[in-house]
Design a protein around this motif. Structure first.
Motif, short mmCIF file in Angstrom:
data_model
loop_
_atom_site.label_atom_id
_atom_site.label_comp_id
_atom_site.label_asym_id
_atom_site.label_seq_id
_atom_site.Cartn_x
_atom_site.Cartn_y
_atom_site.Cartn_z
N VAL A 104 32.65 13.75 39.71
CA VAL A 104 33.67 14.79 39.54
C VAL A 104 34.27 14.64 38.16
O VAL A 104 34.80 13.58 37.81
CB VAL A 104 34.77 14.69 40.61
CG1 VAL A 104 35.83 15.75 40.39
CG2 VAL A 104 34.17 14.83 42.01
N PHE B 265 34.95 9.46 39.29
CA PHE B 265 35.86 10.49 38.77
C PHE B 265 36.20 10.16 37.32
O PHE B 265 36.54 9.02 36.99
CB PHE B 265 37.15 10.55 39.60
CG PHE B 265 38.21 11.45 39.02
CD1 PHE B 265 38.14 12.82 39.16
CD2 PHE B 265 39.28 10.90 38.30
CE1 PHE B 265 39.12 13.64 38.62
CE2 PHE B 265 40.26 11.71 37.77
CZ PHE B 265 40.18 13.09 37.92
N SER C 214 37.63 13.37 44.71
CA SER C 214 36.60 12.40 44.34
C SER C 214 36.73 11.12 45.16
O SER C 214 35.73 10.51 45.53
CB SER C 214 36.69 12.08 42.84
OG SER C 214 37.93 11.47 42.53
#
Length: 336
Positions: free
Chosen positions: A119, A81, A74
């Motif tokens: 992510v 993230f 990420s």
């Protein structure tokens, strides 16, 4: 939408397109190598899944840098993230968000959860109950989140990296077959070899050093552009037939591979054929080609199939593993 996709497939790739995709993926892999020692196959499959915008199930013992890999990816992609530790008491609202009442204005406001990210690391995903699994299912497949009466689209790229421990099964909830099928790949994270583990000591053995700062090497637009280029990789009709026959040969109803009949209860779905096609295209593009070769299909076959085939009790009792089943299918299916 289908006509647009067809038109995009018919646009040939230029050398500039191929160089962009290859160079971008190589730079990401090189940047990750500065933080992740070894695990080259894991990183490669992860980036192939990223190029196809597919979710990944990482299976391995604790301490093998699965969380570090997700965070590093990420960071390299300049994506948000979020990490959610899945536990038996986790609620759907803890993942997707909820509607809260605001007494000041007498209105209900939507509070978004950690699912709204680039992510998402679903750590130990098999420890969450069915309601959480079903909430995640919509997000993975539809790329939308429903909170109360409102449905919100997730920004692309959106990647779910889920981890699970293959040994410790106390207090776990086995993932439903429908959710397993939503994962683009199941990647096995194994122990490093002797040299790699020595390198890990050199790289992460000092308290003062701390984690390496990952440089941002690609943007969300770069990932989306690579995905559009994957669509334009050429696949011969005979290779498409090969892909379909590979997947169909996993199904005992077909009775095309007699050696599998005692060991396979349920074979892979057509979603496996789609995933195999996309992964083969991404691998070919990364290797600098605008066409798919049979070797591309065979290379990604285990990661695409290993979580989509359900074995019989006879297979388990005779210690016939899923890797053996995939190998039998691969050997029995030829390019015609």
């Amino acid at each position: 939408m289908e006509s647009i996709a067809k038109d995009r497939e018919n646009i040939p790739l230029t050398e500039s397109d191929i160089h962009f995709a290859k160079d971008t993926l190589d730079r990401i892999r090189q940047e990750l190598a500065g933080e992740i020692t070894g695990q080259e196959a894991v990183v490669k499959n992860l980036l192939i899944s990223l190029a196809c915008q597919g979710h990944v199930l990482l299976e391995g013992m604790p301490g093998l840098a699965k969380t570090l890999l997700a965070k590093s990816l990420s960071s390299a992609l300049d994506l948000d993230f979020k990490r959610v530790q899945f536990t038996p008491d986790l609620l759907p609202a803890d993942l997707i968000g909820t509607v809260v009442f605001n007494p000041k204005n007498g209105e209900f406001n939507t509070r978004k959860g950690p699912i709204f990210t680039g992510v998402l690391l679903a750590d130990e995903i098999n420890r969450a109950p069915a309601k959480v699994q079903s909430a995640l299912l919509e997000c993975m497949e539809e790329r939308t989140v429903t909170i109360g009466e409102n449905t919100f689209p997730l920004e692309r790229p959106f990647l779910v990296l889920a981890t699970e421990n293959p040994i410790d099964q106390d207090g776990t909830y086995p993932l439903p077959e429908a959710q397993m099928d939503r994962f683009f790949m199941k990647v096995l994270v194994d122990y490093p070899d002797m040299e790699e583990e020595l390198a890990i000591l050199e790289q992460h053995g000092n308290l003062a050093t701390g984690p390496k700062r990952i440089k941002k090497t690609a943007t969300a637009k770069d990932v989306l552009r690579i995905s559009s280029l994957v669509d334009r990789v050429h696949v011969e009709p005979k290779l498409k037939s090969y892909i379909v026959r590979l997947v169909r040969n996993t199904r005992p109803e077909e009775k095309t591979v007699p050696d599998l009949l005692p060991y396979v209860k349920h074979g892979a779905s057509p979603r496996a054929s789609l995933s195999l096609l996309k992964a083969s295209k991404a691998k070919a593009l990364w290797e600098g080609r605008d066409y798919v070769a049979p070797e591309d299909v065979k290379a990604v076959l285990p990661e695409i199939l290993r979580h989509r085939i359900l074995l019989t009790f006879e297979a388990i009792s005779e210690d016939v593993g899923i890797e053996s089943v995939v190998r039998i299918v691969s050997d029995a299916t030829q390019v015609l």
